[in-house]
Scaffold this active site. Structure first.
Site, mmCIF file in Angstrom:
data_model
loop_
_atom_site.group_PDB
_atom_site.id
_atom_site.type_symbol
_atom_site.label_atom_id
_atom_site.label_comp_id
_atom_site.label_asym_id
_atom_site.label_seq_id
_atom_site.Cartn_x
_atom_site.Cartn_y
_atom_site.Cartn_z
ATOM 1 N N ASP A 161 0.825 -1.204 0.000
ATOM 2 C CA ASP A 161 0.000 0.000 0.000
ATOM 3 C C ASP A 161 0.859 1.255 0.000
ATOM 4 O OD1 ASP A 161 -2.437 -1.393 0.080
ATOM 5 O OD2 ASP A 161 -2.332 -1.580 2.263
ATOM 6 N N TYR A 174 7.009 -9.468 6.718
ATOM 7 C CA TYR A 174 6.973 -8.030 6.993
ATOM 8 C C TYR A 174 7.605 -7.754 8.347
ATOM 9 C CZ TYR A 174 3.551 -7.408 3.211
ATOM 10 O OH TYR A 174 2.922 -7.386 1.999
#
Length: 263
Positions: free
Chosen positions: A65, A125
Site C-alpha cells: 500500500d 513483513y
C-alpha cells in the site's frame, strides 16, 4: 497431499528475469500502477523501457500500500529474448534511470516456472517501533514513535493467540476475498529504543498486518486484555480490533519460494 504449484512461462519470444527491489514508500502510492499518482511498478517499467522496448509490466511478490517500504521485494520482468545488456550490469544500468527512492539490488535469470507473485510461498513483513521518550528525526517516516511503556510479554502472549489459521476478517479493511489466512509468525522483538514486530504468512488481507500491530499496541499499553484477541477474532468485526497503525513503520522484508532456485 499438497498440490504442486503451477509452473509459469514468459510470453513467446521473451525471457524472464528475477529482480530484488527496495524502495522508500513515502514517495509512492504503493506498488500497483494507478492513474495520476506515482507507483513503484510504473517507475520501474519506465526505467526498463529506457533500455529496451517490448518489456512487459513488472510483477512483484506483494502489492504494498501507499507509504509502505520494501527492503527486499522479489519482482519478475519479461524482456525480449534478444535483450543484449549483460545481467551483471543490468542493476547498475536500471538504477541510473531510477530516482533515489527506488533501487534494483540484484538481477538474475529467473528459474524455470518462476512467477514472483504466484510462486511465492511466504511473505515477510517487519513493523518498526521507536520506543523512546522523545521522537528522533532520523526515524521520522521510518518507525512509529511510541513514548509510553509497553508490556512486551503481554503483546507476545496475545500474538501467540493470533498465530495459526484463523478468520482474520476483524483485522482487514474493505476485504471482498475470503478472510481465512494462516499467520505463521507474529512476534514482538524489543531491542533498545527500536522494537520490531515480525510477521510472516503466505498471504495477507488488506491492512491486516497494520491492524494486527495496532491491536498488539493496545495490549502492550494495558488497554486490552490478552484474552480479548480471541474474542476479536471470533467477532469478525473490524470495529473490535485496534486501529491500523500508520504505513510508514511497515516494511516488506522478504519472501520465500519453495522448490525453486534462489527461494
Amino acid at each position: 497431499m499438497t498440490e504442486p504449484r503451477p509452473r509459469y512461462v514468459p510470453p513467446e519470444g521473451h525471457a524472464r528475469l528475477r529482480l530484488t527491489v527496495a524502495w522508500d514508500g513515502a514517495a509512492y502510492a504503493g506498488w500497483q500502477s494507478q492513474p495520476s499518482v506515482p507507483s513503484v511498478q510504473d517507475v520501474l517499467q519506465e526505467a526498463f523501457l529506457r533500455l529496451t522496448p517490448g518489456v512487459f509490466r513488472p510483477v512483484a511478490a506483494g502489492r504494498t500500500d501507499a507509504g509502505v517500504h520494501a527492503e527486499a521485494m522479489p519482482v519478475h520482468v519479461d524482456v525480449p529474448a534478444g535483450f543484449q545488456l549483460p545481467l551483471p550490469r543490468l542493476a547498475r544500468a536500471l538504477n541510473a534511470h531510477l530516482p533515489s527512492t527506488l533501487a534494483v539490488l540484484d538481477v538474475e535469470a529467473a528459474p524455470p516456472g518462476f512467477h514472483a507473485r504466484f510462486s511465492c510461498t511466504e511473505r515477510r513483513y517487519v513493523y518498526r517501533l521507536l520506543r523512546a521518550p522523545q521522537r528522533h528525526p532520523l526515524w521520522a517516516g521510518r518507525a512509529l514513535h511510541v513514548s509510553a511503556p509497553l508490556d512486551v510479554g503481554g503483546m507476545n502472549a496475545a500474538a501467540a493467540r493470533l498465530t495459526g489459521t484463523h478468520d482474520f476478517a476483524a483485522f482487514a479493511t474493505q476485504e471482498d476475498r475470503q478472510t481465512v489466512r494462516e499467520l505463521r509468525r507474529l512476534a514482538v522483538v524489543p531491542g533498545g529504543d527500536l522494537w520490531e514486530v515480525h510477521v510472516a504468512g503466505e498471504s495477507f488481507l488488506r491492512h491486516m498486518v497494520r491492524g494486527l500491530v495496532g491491536t498488539l499496541l493496545l495490549v502492550g499499553a494495558g488497554r486490552l486484555e490478552v484474552g480479548a484477541v480471541t474474542d476479536i477474532l471470533a467477532s469478525r468485526q473490524r470495529s473490535q480490533a485496534g486501529a491500523n497503525v500508520p504505513a510508514h513503520g511497515l516494511y516488506f522484508s522478504g519472501a520465500r519460494y519453495d522448490g525453486q532456485d534462489g527461494g
